[in-house]
Scaffold this motif. Sequence first.
Motif, PDB file in Angstrom:
ATOM      1  N   SER A  48       0.843  -1.194   0.000  1.00 29.69           N
ATOM      2  CA  SER A  48       0.000   0.000   0.000  1.00 29.69           C
ATOM      3  C   SER A  48       0.877   1.242   0.000  1.00 29.69           C
ATOM      4  CB  SER A  48      -0.928   0.010   1.225  1.00 29.69           C
ATOM      5  OG  SER A  48      -0.175   0.059   2.430  1.00 29.69           O
ATOM      6  N   VAL A  49       0.286   2.366  -0.391  1.00 26.04           N
ATOM      7  CA  VAL A  49       0.965   3.654  -0.421  1.00 26.04           C
ATOM      8  C   VAL A  49       0.094   4.676   0.291  1.00 26.04           C
ATOM      9  CG1 VAL A  49       1.950   5.470  -1.866  1.00 26.04           C
ATOM     10  CG2 VAL A  49       2.061   3.091  -2.628  1.00 26.04           C
ATOM     11  N   GLU A  70       4.249   7.679  -8.218  1.00 27.40           N
ATOM     12  CA  GLU A  70       4.568   6.723  -9.270  1.00 27.40           C
ATOM     13  C   GLU A  70       4.352   5.279  -8.840  1.00 27.40           C
ATOM     14  OE1 GLU A  70       8.433   7.312 -10.835  1.00 27.40           O
ATOM     15  OE2 GLU A  70       8.202   9.444 -11.195  1.00 27.40           O
ATOM     16  N   VAL A  71       4.467   5.046  -7.541  1.00 29.89           N
ATOM     17  CA  VAL A  71       4.398   3.677  -7.025  1.00 29.89           C
ATOM     18  C   VAL A  71       2.952   3.300  -6.722  1.00 29.89           C
ATOM     19  CG1 VAL A  71       5.109   2.165  -5.144  1.00 29.89           C
ATOM     20  CG2 VAL A  71       6.717   3.823  -6.083  1.00 29.89           C
ATOM     21  N   HIS A  72       2.566   2.094  -7.116  1.00 29.69           N
ATOM     22  CA  HIS A  72       1.214   1.604  -6.893  1.00 29.69           C
ATOM     23  C   HIS A  72       1.249   0.250  -6.180  1.00 29.69           C
ATOM     24  CE1 HIS A  72       0.830   4.379 -10.288  1.00 29.69           C
ATOM     25  NE2 HIS A  72      -0.425   4.544  -9.924  1.00 29.69           N
ATOM     26  N   PRO A  73       0.195  -0.077  -5.414  1.00 31.72           N
ATOM     27  CA  PRO A  73       0.116  -1.405  -4.791  1.00 31.72           C
ATOM     28  C   PRO A  73       0.269  -2.499  -5.843  1.00 31.72           C
ATOM     29  CG  PRO A  73      -1.566   0.030  -3.861  1.00 31.72           C
ATOM     30  CD  PRO A  73      -0.955   0.781  -5.021  1.00 31.72           C
ATOM     31  N   GLY A  74       1.086  -3.479  -5.513  1.00 28.77           N
ATOM     32  CA  GLY A  74       1.348  -4.573  -6.441  1.00 28.77           C
ATOM     33  C   GLY A  74       2.610  -4.399  -7.253  1.00 28.77           C
ATOM     34  N   ASP A  75       3.144  -3.161  -7.327  1.00 24.47           N
ATOM     35  CA  ASP A  75       4.392  -2.924  -8.047  1.00 24.47           C
ATOM     36  C   ASP A  75       5.561  -3.621  -7.339  1.00 24.47           C
ATOM     37  OD1 ASP A  75       3.148  -1.316  -9.888  1.00 24.47           O
ATOM     38  OD2 ASP A  75       3.902   0.580  -9.070  1.00 24.47           O
ATOM     39  N   THR A  76       6.514  -4.070  -8.115  1.00 25.58           N
ATOM     40  CA  THR A  76       7.784  -4.556  -7.558  1.00 25.58           C
ATOM     41  C   THR A  76       8.799  -3.434  -7.685  1.00 25.58           C
ATOM     42  OG1 THR A  76       7.313  -6.836  -8.204  1.00 25.58           O
ATOM     43  CG2 THR A  76       9.611  -6.291  -7.731  1.00 25.58           C
ATOM     44  N   ILE A  77       9.473  -3.129  -6.589  1.00 22.70           N
ATOM     45  CA  ILE A  77      10.446  -2.040  -6.609  1.00 22.70           C
ATOM     46  C   ILE A  77      11.801  -2.518  -6.093  1.00 22.70           C
ATOM     47  CG2 ILE A  77       8.652  -0.296  -6.257  1.00 22.70           C
ATOM     48  CD1 ILE A  77       9.681  -0.025  -3.342  1.00 22.70           C
ATOM     49  N   VAL A 126      13.055   2.495  -7.507  1.00 21.88           N
ATOM     50  CA  VAL A 126      12.926   2.238  -8.943  1.00 21.88           C
ATOM     51  C   VAL A 126      11.880   1.146  -9.133  1.00 21.88           C
ATOM     52  CG1 VAL A 126      14.070   1.396 -11.024  1.00 21.88           C
ATOM     53  CG2 VAL A 126      15.312   2.851  -9.422  1.00 21.88           C
ATOM     54  N   ILE A 127      10.894   1.407  -9.992  1.00 21.82           N
ATOM     55  CA  ILE A 127       9.866   0.410 -10.296  1.00 21.82           C
ATOM     56  C   ILE A 127      10.438  -0.579 -11.309  1.00 21.82           C
ATOM     57  CG2 ILE A 127       7.560   0.022 -11.226  1.00 21.82           C
ATOM     58  CD1 ILE A 127       6.949   2.963 -10.451  1.00 21.82           C
ATOM     59  N   VAL A 128      10.533  -1.842 -10.918  1.00 20.70           N
ATOM     60  CA  VAL A 128      11.065  -2.857 -11.835  1.00 20.70           C
ATOM     61  C   VAL A 128       9.992  -3.828 -12.312  1.00 20.70           C
ATOM     62  CG1 VAL A 128      13.394  -2.707 -10.908  1.00 20.70           C
ATOM     63  CG2 VAL A 128      11.797  -4.326  -9.895  1.00 20.70           C
ATOM     64  N   GLY A 129       8.780  -3.687 -11.792  1.00 18.94           N
ATOM     65  CA  GLY A 129       7.660  -4.502 -12.234  1.00 18.94           C
ATOM     66  C   GLY A 129       6.371  -3.778 -11.925  1.00 18.94           C
TER      67      GLY A 129
END
Length: 301
Positions: free
Chosen positions: A46-47, A82-89, A112-115
């Motif tokens: 979560s964010v 930029e970051v959303h729930p479920g993103d891999t960072i 950094v968002i990598v997924g």
Amino acid sequence: MKRRALWTALLALPLLTGVSGCRYGGDGKPSGMTEAAYPVRGRVISVDANTQEIMLAHEAVPGFMEAMTMPYKSVDAAALGEVHPGDTISAQIVVDKDSDGDFHHARLRNIVIVGQARPDAVPQKQYHVPQKGDAVQDFALLNQDGKVMHLSDLRGKAVLLTFIYTRCPLGDFCPKMSRNFAEVNAALQKDQAAYAKTDLLSISFDPVYDTPAVLRSYGGAYTGKYTQEKFDHWQFAAPSKADLPAVEQFFNVGVTGSGTQIQHSLSTVLVGKDGRILDWYPGNDWKPAEVVQAMETAAKA
């Protein structure tokens, strides 16, 4: 991924973020404390823009903590949009360490968002996670001699490749990768049979600044031969600006920012003589001695 229950992680949070009794200096840091940073990779749960916190379910952080889920403040407020729930960072966990060895004030930087979990998230890239057996795409690169090379040119040798940019100021990122490669290069020289069947390649993701001349100077400094370096075993190269996104995505290198403010993840790949991936090292905790052993084995295959 092994994780503790959330409530267990939250119980541990005061140890990391508690500032009771701490005095802060003019720079906002607790007096008498030193800053430590650890690379981390995980999935966003979560964010919270109000508290500037990211709840992160992350992998184990060698030398710091086991895998767990807990909230971290983001040093960069802009990253929260930029970051959303479920993103891999990938990011750095930054903490203040006191004289007793206890950690305080945990926060995240260099996110950094990598997924991506959402198609409208920024940046809009689909990253490929390197897997054993994957055929490496035949990217074209401009090397330190100003010559175009292709990854297929290295077929028949076991190749260790990594990603750097020459202006990187973070000691645990590009400089550490280059120091590790220097150690691997020196170790392989002691086994001429393995040396003849292996190659090293450092790829820059800053092609505008990292020209052949810059890469030649940078590479010569790390090999210790400076202007006498022939680059016959360890090359330095960069893709074109147009090809850079595809290279980053294939090797799972998350990159944001520009100039000296580039934020990025790490990716080191061992490629077999047949051009297929043998192993992938996504962080900075891999040991040169172990990689040398893996390269010697691959060279004999």
